[in-house]
Design an enzyme around this catalytic site. Structure first.
Site, PDB file in Angstrom:
ATOM      1  N   GLY A  43       0.780  -1.236   0.000  1.00  0.00           N
ATOM      2  CA  GLY A  43       0.000   0.000   0.000  1.00  0.00           C
ATOM      3  C   GLY A  43       0.807   1.279   0.000  1.00  0.00           C
ATOM      4  O   GLY A  43       0.285   2.338  -0.322  1.00  0.00           O
ATOM      5  N   CYS A  74      -6.660  -8.470  -2.273  1.00  0.00           N
ATOM      6  CA  CYS A  74      -5.929  -7.272  -1.873  1.00  0.00           C
ATOM      7  C   CYS A  74      -6.479  -6.091  -2.661  1.00  0.00           C
ATOM      8  O   CYS A  74      -6.474  -6.114  -3.904  1.00  0.00           O
ATOM      9  CB  CYS A  74      -4.446  -7.474  -2.195  1.00  0.00           C
ATOM     10  SG  CYS A  74      -3.427  -6.030  -1.920  1.00  0.00           S
ATOM     11  N   THR A  76      -5.241  -3.086  -2.850  1.00  0.00           N
ATOM     12  CA  THR A  76      -4.157  -2.334  -3.492  1.00  0.00           C
ATOM     13  C   THR A  76      -3.727  -2.995  -4.802  1.00  0.00           C
ATOM     14  O   THR A  76      -3.561  -2.326  -5.830  1.00  0.00           O
ATOM     15  CB  THR A  76      -2.949  -2.239  -2.531  1.00  0.00           C
ATOM     16  OG1 THR A  76      -3.415  -1.866  -1.230  1.00  0.00           O
ATOM     17  CG2 THR A  76      -1.937  -1.231  -3.021  1.00  0.00           C
ATOM     18  N   CYS A 188      -9.155  -2.333   3.120  1.00  0.00           N
ATOM     19  CA  CYS A 188      -7.900  -3.088   2.996  1.00  0.00           C
ATOM     20  C   CYS A 188      -8.177  -4.417   3.674  1.00  0.00           C
ATOM     21  O   CYS A 188      -8.788  -4.445   4.758  1.00  0.00           O
ATOM     22  CB  CYS A 188      -6.763  -2.346   3.704  1.00  0.00           C
ATOM     23  SG  CYS A 188      -5.290  -3.353   3.999  1.00  0.00           S
TER      24      CYS A 188
HETATM   25  N1  DGL Z   1      -4.168  -6.131   2.192  1.00  0.00           N
HETATM   26  C1  DGL Z   1      -3.857  -5.168   1.196  1.00  0.00           C
HETATM   27  C2  DGL Z   1      -5.084  -4.412   0.708  1.00  0.00           C
HETATM   28  O1  DGL Z   1      -6.171  -4.931   0.754  1.00  0.00           O
HETATM   29  C3  DGL Z   1      -2.701  -4.243   1.348  1.00  0.00           C
HETATM   30  C4  DGL Z   1      -1.872  -4.164   2.548  1.00  0.00           C
HETATM   31  C5  DGL Z   1      -0.504  -3.625   2.217  1.00  0.00           C
HETATM   32  O2  DGL Z   1       0.339  -4.448   1.853  1.00  0.00           O
HETATM   33  O3  DGL Z   1      -0.303  -2.414   2.289  1.00  0.00           O
HETATM   34  O4  DGL Z   1      -5.000  -3.308   0.252  1.00  0.00           O
END
Ligand code: DGL
Length: 266
Positions: A43, A74, A76, A188
């Site tokens: 992120g 995810c 991101t 997230c």
């Molecule tokens: N779990 C990820 C998301 O849904 C990102 C977390 C990260 O690595 O910053 O955005």
């Protein structure tokens, strides 16, 4: 008929919140989950990094595991890479996850909705387009949460609480009254694992929303074939980081007791 797995990946343990919903929706399917903890967090990195990792992981899941569908667990990576992965793998069903703004609209009465997500997700063209399409229906208070996914990844409770306190404080007043935020989107996949702290901070009148269940239902709709037998599905867990962290999180959050393998890279 041979059972072929569904591939799932995230920058780390966050995508387990999506895997949990997938296993409930599709209990007879096999899953291969990759936590890219060795290259996290996504992120706060640039698109080139996230796109490169998403491409490498997808190629691995296809070549080594013959997956029949891919779930990008995810926000991101979905924002940065899903359009490219779909172009490059036109025959592979690919499901992504994005902040649940539409479900939040259906729930909010004050029309003031909080959105917690990574800087990468909130800054993406995909998210901006989603936000613009809904901007007239509610006010969205978007909060980039630097460091929170990383603290959850490390299971650093003191830091998780400190960051949740800081970010919810920065978003303004939560509650059911006019002008208050009554719905909080966890944009997230790591954040559902901090929901006990977030709900305490936001208060009992505030609904927390994530996209696990809709993503699982969409995956079922897109699957080319369902598992041919009715025995429980298996999970394979792989990580580019520390095995213990993924094993503990899978045990703790999913009651999933399976060995974690290291994904060695060239
Ligand atoms: N779990 C990820 C998301 O849904 C990102 C977390 C990260 O690595 O910053 O955005």
């Amino acid at each position: 008929m041979k059972r072929t797995p569904i591939g799932v990946f995230d920058s780390g343990i966050g995508g387990l919140s999506i895997l949990k919903a997938l296993r409930t929706e599709l209990p007879h399917e096999d899953f291969v989950y990759i936590a890219d903890s060795g290259h996290a967090p996504y992120g706060e990195r640039d698109d080139a990094h996230v796109i490169g990792r998403s491409r490498a992981i997808t190629a691995h899941l296809r070549a080594e595991h013959g997956i029949k569908a891919l779930v990008i667990a995810c926000n991101t990576a979905t924002a940065a890479a899903i359009h490219l992965l779909r172009q490059e793998h036109p025959t592979l069903p690919i499901v992504g996850v994005e902040p649940a703004l539409k479900p939040a609209l259906a729930l909010s009465k004050t029309r003031r909705i909080g959105v917690m997500a990574t800087r990468g997700t909130l800054g993406s063209a995909k998210f901006r387009a989603l936000l613009e399409s809904l901007a007239e229906q509610a006010e969205f208070v978007c909060q980039p949460c630097d460091g929170l996914a990383d603290a959850i990844e490390r299971q650093d409770t003191a830091k998780i609480i400190a960051l949740c306190t800081y970010y919810t404080g920065a978003m303004g007043q939560f509650g059911p009254k006019e002008g208050e935020i009554d719905t909080l989107v966890l944009g997230c996949t790591h954040y559902p694992f901090a929901s006990q702290h977030l709900s305490r901070l936001a208060g009992p009148a505030v609904g927390l929303i994530d996209n696990g269940e809709p993503v699982a239902r969409q995956t079922r709709r897109l699957l080319p074939t369902l598992s041919p037998d009715a025995t429980p599905g298996h999970c394979v867990l792989l990580t580019t980081g520390e095995r213990k962290a993924l094993q503990n999180a899978a045990q703790h959050w999913l009651a999933l007791d399976c060995p974690v393998e290291s994904l060695l890279e060239d």
